[in-house]
Design a protein around this motif. Structure first.
Motif, PDB file in Angstrom:
ATOM      1  N   THR A 231       0.779  -1.217  -0.069  1.00  0.00           N
ATOM      2  CA  THR A 231       0.084  -0.058  -0.086  1.00  0.00           C
ATOM      3  C   THR A 231       0.811   1.129  -0.024  1.00  0.00           C
ATOM      4  O   THR A 231       2.129   1.305   0.668  1.00  0.00           O
ATOM      5  N   LEU A 232       0.329   2.169  -0.591  1.00  0.00           N
ATOM      6  CA  LEU A 232       1.074   3.647  -0.403  1.00  0.00           C
ATOM      7  C   LEU A 232       1.265   4.023   0.859  1.00  0.00           C
ATOM      8  O   LEU A 232       2.401   4.722   1.213  1.00  0.00           O
ATOM      9  N   ALA A 233       0.357   3.998   1.805  1.00  0.00           N
ATOM     10  CA  ALA A 233       0.530   4.240   3.173  1.00  0.00           C
ATOM     11  C   ALA A 233       1.649   3.652   3.741  1.00  0.00           C
ATOM     12  O   ALA A 233       2.211   4.329   4.532  1.00  0.00           O
ATOM     13  N   ASP A 234       1.725   2.272   3.583  1.00  0.00           N
ATOM     14  CA  ASP A 234       2.829   1.475   4.270  1.00  0.00           C
ATOM     15  C   ASP A 234       4.215   1.943   3.698  1.00  0.00           C
ATOM     16  O   ASP A 234       5.118   1.891   4.339  1.00  0.00           O
ATOM     17  N   ALA A 235       4.267   2.202   2.520  1.00  0.00           N
ATOM     18  CA  ALA A 235       5.310   2.784   1.894  1.00  0.00           C
ATOM     19  C   ALA A 235       5.847   3.949   2.244  1.00  0.00           C
ATOM     20  O   ALA A 235       7.038   4.262   2.459  1.00  0.00           O
ATOM     21  N   ALA A 236       4.920   4.759   2.607  1.00  0.00           N
ATOM     22  CA  ALA A 236       5.290   6.119   3.107  1.00  0.00           C
ATOM     23  C   ALA A 236       5.769   5.978   4.532  1.00  0.00           C
ATOM     24  O   ALA A 236       6.553   6.865   4.895  1.00  0.00           O
ATOM     25  N   LYS A 237       5.103   5.019   5.294  1.00  0.00           N
ATOM     26  CA  LYS A 237       5.597   4.900   6.791  1.00  0.00           C
ATOM     27  C   LYS A 237       6.885   4.466   6.802  1.00  0.00           C
ATOM     28  O   LYS A 237       7.721   4.981   7.568  1.00  0.00           O
ATOM     29  N   CYS A 238       7.418   3.602   5.610  1.00  0.00           N
ATOM     30  CA  CYS A 238       8.794   3.222   5.646  1.00  0.00           C
ATOM     31  C   CYS A 238       9.892   4.286   5.475  1.00  0.00           C
ATOM     32  O   CYS A 238      11.040   4.005   5.953  1.00  0.00           O
TER      33      CYS A 238
ATOM     34  N   TYR B 185       3.032  13.196  -1.012  1.00  0.00           N
ATOM     35  CA  TYR B 185       4.279  13.693  -1.531  1.00  0.00           C
ATOM     36  C   TYR B 185       5.105  12.493  -2.037  1.00  0.00           C
ATOM     37  O   TYR B 185       5.768  12.670  -3.031  1.00  0.00           O
ATOM     38  N   LEU B 186       5.128  11.319  -1.436  1.00  0.00           N
ATOM     39  CA  LEU B 186       5.885  10.124  -1.959  1.00  0.00           C
ATOM     40  C   LEU B 186       5.055   9.716  -3.354  1.00  0.00           C
ATOM     41  O   LEU B 186       5.976   9.410  -4.122  1.00  0.00           O
TER      42      LEU B 186
END
Length: 249
Positions: A160-167, A174-175
């Motif tokens: 998910t984009l949300a999990d990628a952003a958390k990483c 923005y990511l």
């Protein structure tokens, strides 16, 4: 199109293998055939291919000696070896020498399909890494590398984009913009392409129902999954599976 070299001392085996590969309808073109490892080495001095499929047991120069010579010459061609059941001690040695994978005689079309799909996914990963290495900004490079590492290590259905952003400790919006700017593809589109490739592999190598495959890949709506699959492949999941079954028969 990926170029391929077939190496086997029996002509009928090479012919059967060529026929099977053509039926799988994958992006491969068999550029040449050789009857032993020495002949293949000679040919490769003036020609290049992306992938070599070679038998282990051959006269003049067998598959293991062929691979060892390739590595000594710093050649980077990936090699898939074909073996028989009582050759596994040789296969272990070959894998330590950097052979990509092996198949057991008689070569099963489904197993060959899975093996070639694995190789195609490896090539895609290499291309992404090469693209990332060319990014000019060090901070951007580090960010995108971390995101791609997250994607690689996570099952496609769980990305998910949300999990990628958390990483990468970044705002998802923005990511998403950064990913599109540097990779020239939307994050969602990139992940969708990986999911559909995984779906093709599952349709090929398992008997899972289409609804089960959709669920495994993160699609709660089977109709949406089917539409996305058709959008990226031109056919529905059921049509894709039927066409494979027909080609393998």
């Amino acid at each position: 199109m990926n170029s391929m070299l077939l190496v086997d001392d029996e002509r009928w085996v090479r012919t059967a293998l060529r026929h099977t590969i053509e039926k799988l309808n994958k992006p491969f073109q068999i550029q040449h055939e050789c009857s032993n490892g020495l002949e293949a080495l000679d040919w490769l001095q003036n020609n290049k291919v992306d992938l070599v499929i070679s038998d282990i047991r051959m006269p003049v120069m067998d598959g293991l000696a062929f691979v060892e010579q390739l590595r000594q010459q710093q050649e980077k061609q990936d090699v898939i070896l074909i073996t028989v059941h009582d050759d596994f001690q040789y296969v272990q040695k070959a894998l330590r020498s950097g052979v990509f994978d092996y198949l057991v005689k008689p070569v099963d079309p489904a197993e060959l399909d899975i093996c070639l799909e694995k190789w195609l996914r490896l090539c895609q990963s290499r291309q992404v890494e090469a693209a990332v290495e060319k990014l000019p900004d060090a901070n951007t490079l580090s960010t995108i590398q971390q995101v791609l590492r997250y994607i690689t290590k996570t099952p496609p259905g769980d990305v998910t984009l949300a999990d990628a952003a958390k990483c990468v400790h970044m705002n998802p919006s923005y990511l998403s913009q950064l990913f599109k700017q540097e990779m020239h593809i939307n994050f969602i589109d990139y992940v969708s392409s990986l999911r559909i490739k995984e779906a093709k592999l599952l349709l090929t190598s398992t008997t899972l129902r289409i609804s089960e495959i959709a669920c495994r890949l993160g699609y709660s709506d089977i109709a949406y999954f089917s539409n996305m699959f058709r959008k990226l492949t031109g056919v529905s999941p059921s049509e894709y599976r039927k066409s494979l079954e027909k080609n393998i028969q």
